[in-house]
Structure formats: structure tokens, C-alpha cells
Design an enzyme around this catalytic site. Structure first.
Site, mmCIF file in Angstrom:
data_model
loop_
_atom_site.group_PDB
_atom_site.id
_atom_site.type_symbol
_atom_site.label_atom_id
_atom_site.label_comp_id
_atom_site.label_asym_id
_atom_site.label_seq_id
_atom_site.Cartn_x
_atom_site.Cartn_y
_atom_site.Cartn_z
ATOM 1 C CG ASP A 175 54.669 -24.354 24.668
ATOM 2 O OD1 ASP A 175 54.735 -23.363 25.095
ATOM 3 O OD2 ASP A 175 55.853 -24.938 24.516
ATOM 4 C CB CYS A 205 54.589 -28.974 28.965
ATOM 5 S SG CYS A 205 53.440 -29.991 29.033
ATOM 6 N N PRO A 206 56.528 -28.902 31.431
ATOM 7 C CG PRO A 206 56.804 -26.670 32.296
ATOM 8 C CD PRO A 206 56.733 -27.501 30.974
ATOM 9 C CB SER A 233 57.616 -34.329 30.638
ATOM 10 O OG SER A 233 57.943 -32.907 30.887
ATOM 11 N NE ARG A 234 59.945 -33.563 36.753
ATOM 12 C CZ ARG A 234 61.276 -33.652 36.283
ATOM 13 N NH1 ARG A 234 61.306 -34.562 35.392
ATOM 14 N NH2 ARG A 234 62.388 -32.762 36.708
ATOM 15 C CG ASP A 258 62.402 -41.758 31.106
ATOM 16 O OD1 ASP A 258 63.076 -43.001 31.554
ATOM 17 O OD2 ASP A 258 63.240 -40.795 31.253
ATOM 18 C CD GLU A 263 59.704 -40.526 37.988
ATOM 19 O OE1 GLU A 263 59.357 -41.073 36.992
ATOM 20 O OE2 GLU A 263 60.464 -39.697 38.218
ATOM 21 C CG HIS A 295 63.513 -39.439 35.901
ATOM 22 N ND1 HIS A 295 62.521 -38.984 36.542
ATOM 23 C CD2 HIS A 295 64.159 -38.755 35.287
ATOM 24 C CE1 HIS A 295 62.659 -37.554 36.116
ATOM 25 N NE2 HIS A 295 63.562 -37.290 35.359
HETATM 26 P P1 NAI Z 1 61.709 -25.938 28.675
HETATM 27 O O1 NAI Z 1 61.406 -24.997 29.681
HETATM 28 O O2 NAI Z 1 62.818 -25.673 27.677
HETATM 29 O O3 NAI Z 1 60.303 -26.250 27.702
HETATM 30 C C1 NAI Z 1 59.134 -26.384 28.403
HETATM 31 C C2 NAI Z 1 57.977 -25.992 27.570
HETATM 32 O O4 NAI Z 1 56.870 -26.271 27.916
HETATM 33 C C3 NAI Z 1 57.907 -24.490 27.258
HETATM 34 O O5 NAI Z 1 57.854 -24.137 25.932
HETATM 35 C C4 NAI Z 1 56.729 -23.748 27.964
HETATM 36 O O6 NAI Z 1 56.158 -22.791 27.250
HETATM 37 C C5 NAI Z 1 55.949 -25.234 27.709
HETATM 38 N N1 NAI Z 1 54.572 -25.192 28.555
HETATM 39 C C6 NAI Z 1 54.612 -24.750 29.879
HETATM 40 N N2 NAI Z 1 53.252 -24.853 30.171
HETATM 41 C C7 NAI Z 1 52.647 -25.497 29.129
HETATM 42 C C8 NAI Z 1 51.288 -25.977 29.105
HETATM 43 N N3 NAI Z 1 50.275 -25.657 30.002
HETATM 44 N N4 NAI Z 1 50.981 -26.252 27.946
HETATM 45 C C9 NAI Z 1 51.925 -26.805 27.005
HETATM 46 N N5 NAI Z 1 52.989 -26.318 27.202
HETATM 47 C C10 NAI Z 1 53.406 -25.740 28.193
HETATM 48 O O7 NAI Z 1 61.835 -27.345 29.153
HETATM 49 P P2 NAI Z 1 62.895 -28.527 28.896
HETATM 50 O O8 NAI Z 1 64.234 -28.457 28.919
HETATM 51 O O9 NAI Z 1 62.386 -28.715 27.241
HETATM 52 O O10 NAI Z 1 62.168 -29.775 29.716
HETATM 53 C C11 NAI Z 1 60.823 -30.225 29.650
HETATM 54 C C12 NAI Z 1 60.364 -31.145 30.779
HETATM 55 O O11 NAI Z 1 61.314 -32.407 30.453
HETATM 56 C C13 NAI Z 1 61.089 -30.482 32.068
HETATM 57 O O12 NAI Z 1 59.998 -29.669 32.663
HETATM 58 C C14 NAI Z 1 61.058 -31.985 32.841
HETATM 59 O O13 NAI Z 1 59.936 -32.404 33.512
HETATM 60 C C15 NAI Z 1 61.502 -33.259 31.915
HETATM 61 N N6 NAI Z 1 62.906 -33.558 31.893
HETATM 62 C C16 NAI Z 1 62.738 -35.072 31.914
HETATM 63 C C17 NAI Z 1 64.228 -35.399 31.990
HETATM 64 C C18 NAI Z 1 64.190 -37.093 31.912
HETATM 65 O O14 NAI Z 1 65.504 -37.543 32.119
HETATM 66 N N7 NAI Z 1 63.333 -37.773 31.625
HETATM 67 C C19 NAI Z 1 65.420 -34.668 31.977
HETATM 68 C C20 NAI Z 1 65.231 -33.115 31.976
HETATM 69 C C21 NAI Z 1 63.931 -32.818 31.761
#
Ligand code: NAI
Length: 330
Positions: A175, A205-206, A233-234, A258, A263, A295
Site C-alpha cells: 500500500d 485499492c481504488p 475492487s475496480r 467481481d 461491466e 459486482h
Molecule cells: P479504502 O479507501 O479504505 O482503502 C483503499 C486503500 O488503497 C488505501 O489504504 C489506499 O492507501 C490504498 N491505495 C491507494 N492507492 C494505492 C496504490 N497506488 N497502490 C496500493 N495501494 C493504494 O477503500 P476500501 O473501502 O477498502 O475499498 C477499496 C476498493 O474496493 C474501493 O476503491 C472500491 O473500488 C472497491 N469496492 C468494491 C465493492 C464491490 O462490491 N465489489 C464495494 C465497495 C468497494
């Protein structure tokens, strides 16, 4: 307070209706249609609208909402890239969202995908239904004592790291910021080292400029042969063409997705009667070691209830006029 909900499915209606009894004074009308500039007109007579990830809340939509007297846009999701924030704020429309709801929901789904492709559960389900009780092609490997690589250790990545630790896996993490909650059982390493040593790579990661296509031909080559890749994630974190090339080259033991690049027109829609024109998803699905879900990582009772509660709390915050960490600012 009268709120018009766009793009609602039966489960949205059920969950919000259940929660609504704790929020007297809030009235909701549920619409199936999504919010776009063509449907924004329907908001006449309401105080607020509630929209979702695929709603199109661009300039024209916001202008119509403003003309209709809308003062609040409630996003019942974390993302807000589909909202013209500058125009909304210029008109004094407040936007509140749900930044997090249930990280465990997504993490548990990620592990579900990993287990499915590892033990070929998607194949065995079909085989046994056809009275084929043979085990050929179903052999997996133990996760116990293998290495999990968690890319992105925010809320969801941390939950996935805990699950992998619970499976007896050695946990590596990458991270841009280290999460102190993981220090007792995970080791932060470079992305290259994580890719080289992990038997399971899970992306959390986002999607940003720096993470776009982070899994590509070059990074796939750095992975261990026989790795399992999971992406909840995405979609655009993975360059699909390169992933397909890697699958064809037998790089992966399994791939669980997912989310995937193509998508958007599919998400939450029943397209079973259609002939889909693009072939990338179909190509991915043609491989026996790939599992795709649509998703649904977030889709648990607990997550939906949390989304409903936070959205309705956001209405209360709006009525009180107080600032909130859920405010979306331009
Ligand atoms: P969060 O914001 O808590 O964690 C994201 C982490 O990614 C952070 O620790 C950040 O520092 C890290 N990050 C950012 N840029 C990075 C990089 N270049 N390399 C490595 N790490 C990096 O977000 P959360 O809640 O954990 O969500 C993560 C992702 O999950 C969301 O961005 C979203 O895309 C996805 N998601 C998917 C869902 C689904 O239904 N499949 C539902 C909700 C979120």
C-alpha cells in the site's frame, strides 16, 4: 422531507422501508428508472433525490434538479464520480454519501472467489447436477501455509488480510500507506516482491491514475506461476487483454473477478435474452479456471442495512444543517 429514490430494485425498497420506521417525517417514493437529464424532471415536488453508482448526475441533470427546488442529493454509495459537483455546489445543492458500509462483505466475497477457483466449485456444482461424480480437473491446493498478497490495505484489504491470516496463510501487503492494524500478522513489502511470492493476489485499492492497469503484461510476468488473482475492487485495475494473454499462457491457477473493465452495461441487469456484442467478457468466461460475479461483493443484508441507515442519517444531518464527514465537496 420528501425524497425521490432513483434506480431502485426490490431489495433497495425492502431495506429502506424496513429502516424508515426509525426515521419519522421522512417520506420516500421509489422509482425503477435511473436519474439522468431525461428523468430529473420527475423530481418536481420533492426536497431531495437519492441516486446510485450508475446515475448520470451531470450538468444538465443538476440544472433540472435545481429548477425543481432540489436541495439535497443523497448518494447511497461511496462513489461520486458521476456527479457534477461544481454545478451542484454553485446552486447550493448539498451532496451526502455513504463512504463505507461493510468491508467484511466485500472481503468475504473475495475469499469466496478465491476458494471457488481454487477448488473449482463452479465446475463441481455443474458436474454433480449432471450426475458426474468424477473428480477429474477438480484438484486444488491448500491455502494453509501459502502466501496471500493484499494490494491496498484500507478497510476492505485489511478485512481480507485478517481472513487470509485466519486461513493460516502468510500475509504480504502492499500500500502507499501502512495500516498499523495489520502489523501483528502482515509484512509490508514492495509490489514486485508481493507479486513474486504470493500464491493468492487480491486487489483492494481504488481506481486512480496510479492504479489504472496496475495488473498488466509486465506485472503478470512478475507473478508466481500458478497464482490465483482476485479482483473485487475496480475492473480497470486489470488490463483485460493482458490478463487473457496470461490465462492462455497458463500463468494462473485461477482468476476470480467481481469487477471487470466491460461491466458497466451489465451491472445489476438481466441480459440473459440478449446477444452481447462485445466479446471480452465472453472470452474470459470461456476459460475453465475463471469465475466472474457481477459486482456483488457489497451485497449482504448487513451492508444494505448499513447503507440505508447512513443514507437516512444523512437526511437528519441535512435537516440539522450540521457539517458531516459524509459531505462531498468539490
Ligand atoms: P479504502 O479507501 O479504505 O482503502 C483503499 C486503500 O488503497 C488505501 O489504504 C489506499 O492507501 C490504498 N491505495 C491507494 N492507492 C494505492 C496504490 N497506488 N497502490 C496500493 N495501494 C493504494 O477503500 P476500501 O473501502 O477498502 O475499498 C477499496 C476498493 O474496493 C474501493 O476503491 C472500491 O473500488 C472497491 N469496492 C468494491 C465493492 C464491490 O462490491 N465489489 C464495494 C465497495 C468497494
Amino acid at each position: 422531507m420528501k425524497i425521490l429514490f432513483y434506480d431502485t430494485k426490490s431489495y433497495d425498497k425492502d431495506t429502506f422501508t424496513r429502516e424508515l420506521e426509525h426515521y419519522p417525517g421522512i417520506e420516500i417514493k421509489f422509482l425503477k428508472t435511473d436519474l439522468t437529464h431525461n428523468t430529473a424532471e420527475l423530481s418536481h415536488g420533492y426536497d431531495a433525490v437519492c441516486a446510485f453508482v450508475n446515475s448520470n448526475i451531470g450538468t444538465k441533470t443538476v440544472e433540472i434538479l435545481h429548477e425543481n427546488g432540489i436541495r439535497l442529493i443523497l448518494m447511497r454509495c461511496a462513489g461520486f464520480n458521476n456527479v457534477d459537483l461544481a454545478t451542484a455546489h454553485r446552486y447550493g445543492i448539498r451532496i451526502l454519501r455513504v463512504p463505507g458500509y461493510s468491508p467484511e462483505a466485500v472481503a468475504e466475497h473475495a475469499m469466496g472467489l478465491a476458494l471457488t477457483v481454487n477448488r473449482r466449485l463452479h465446475k463441481s456444482y455443474i458436474k454433480v447436477r449432471e450426475n458426474d461424480f468424477s473428480l477429474g480437473s477438480l484438484m486444488g491446493f491448500n491455502f494453509h501455509r501459502k502466501t496471500a498478497g493484499i494490494v491496498g490495505t484500507g478497510k476492505i484489504g485489511a478485512a481480507m488480510a485478517r481472513i487470509c491470516h485466519g486461513f493460516g496463510m502468510n500475509v504480504l501487503a502492499f500500500d502507499v500507506y501502512e495500516n498499523p492494524a495489520l502489523k501483528d500478522f502482515a509484512a509490508y513489502v514492495s509490489l514486485d516482491k508481493l507479486l513474486a511470492e504470493s500464491d493468492l493476489v487480491s486487489l483492494h485499492c481504488p481506481l486512480t491514475d496510479s492504479t489504472y492497469h496496475m495488473i498488466n503484461r509486465e506485472t503478470i510476468q512478475k507473478m508466481k506461476d500458478g497464482v490465483i488473482l482476485v479482483n473485487t475492487s475496480r475492473g480497470a485495475l486489470v488490463k483485460t487483454e493482458d490478463l487473457i494473454e496470461g490465462i492462455r499462457a497458463h500463468k494462473f491457477f485461477g482468476v476470480g473477478l467481481d469487477v471487470y473493465e466491460e461491466e458497466t452495461p451489465n451491472v445489476f441487469e438481466d441480459r440473459s435474452d440478449e446477444i452481447l456484442e462485445h466479446s471480452v467478457t465472453a472470452r474470459l468466461l470461456s476459460f475453465p479456471n475463471v469465475m466472474i460475479t457481477s459486482h456483488q461483493g457489497f451485497f449482504t443484508r448487513e451492508a444494505l442495512a448499513a447503507i440505508a441507515q447512513t443514507t437516512l442519517d444523512n437526511v437528519r444531518v441535512f435537516e440539522s444543517g450540521e457539517a458531516s464527514p459524509n459531505d462531498v465537496n468539490a
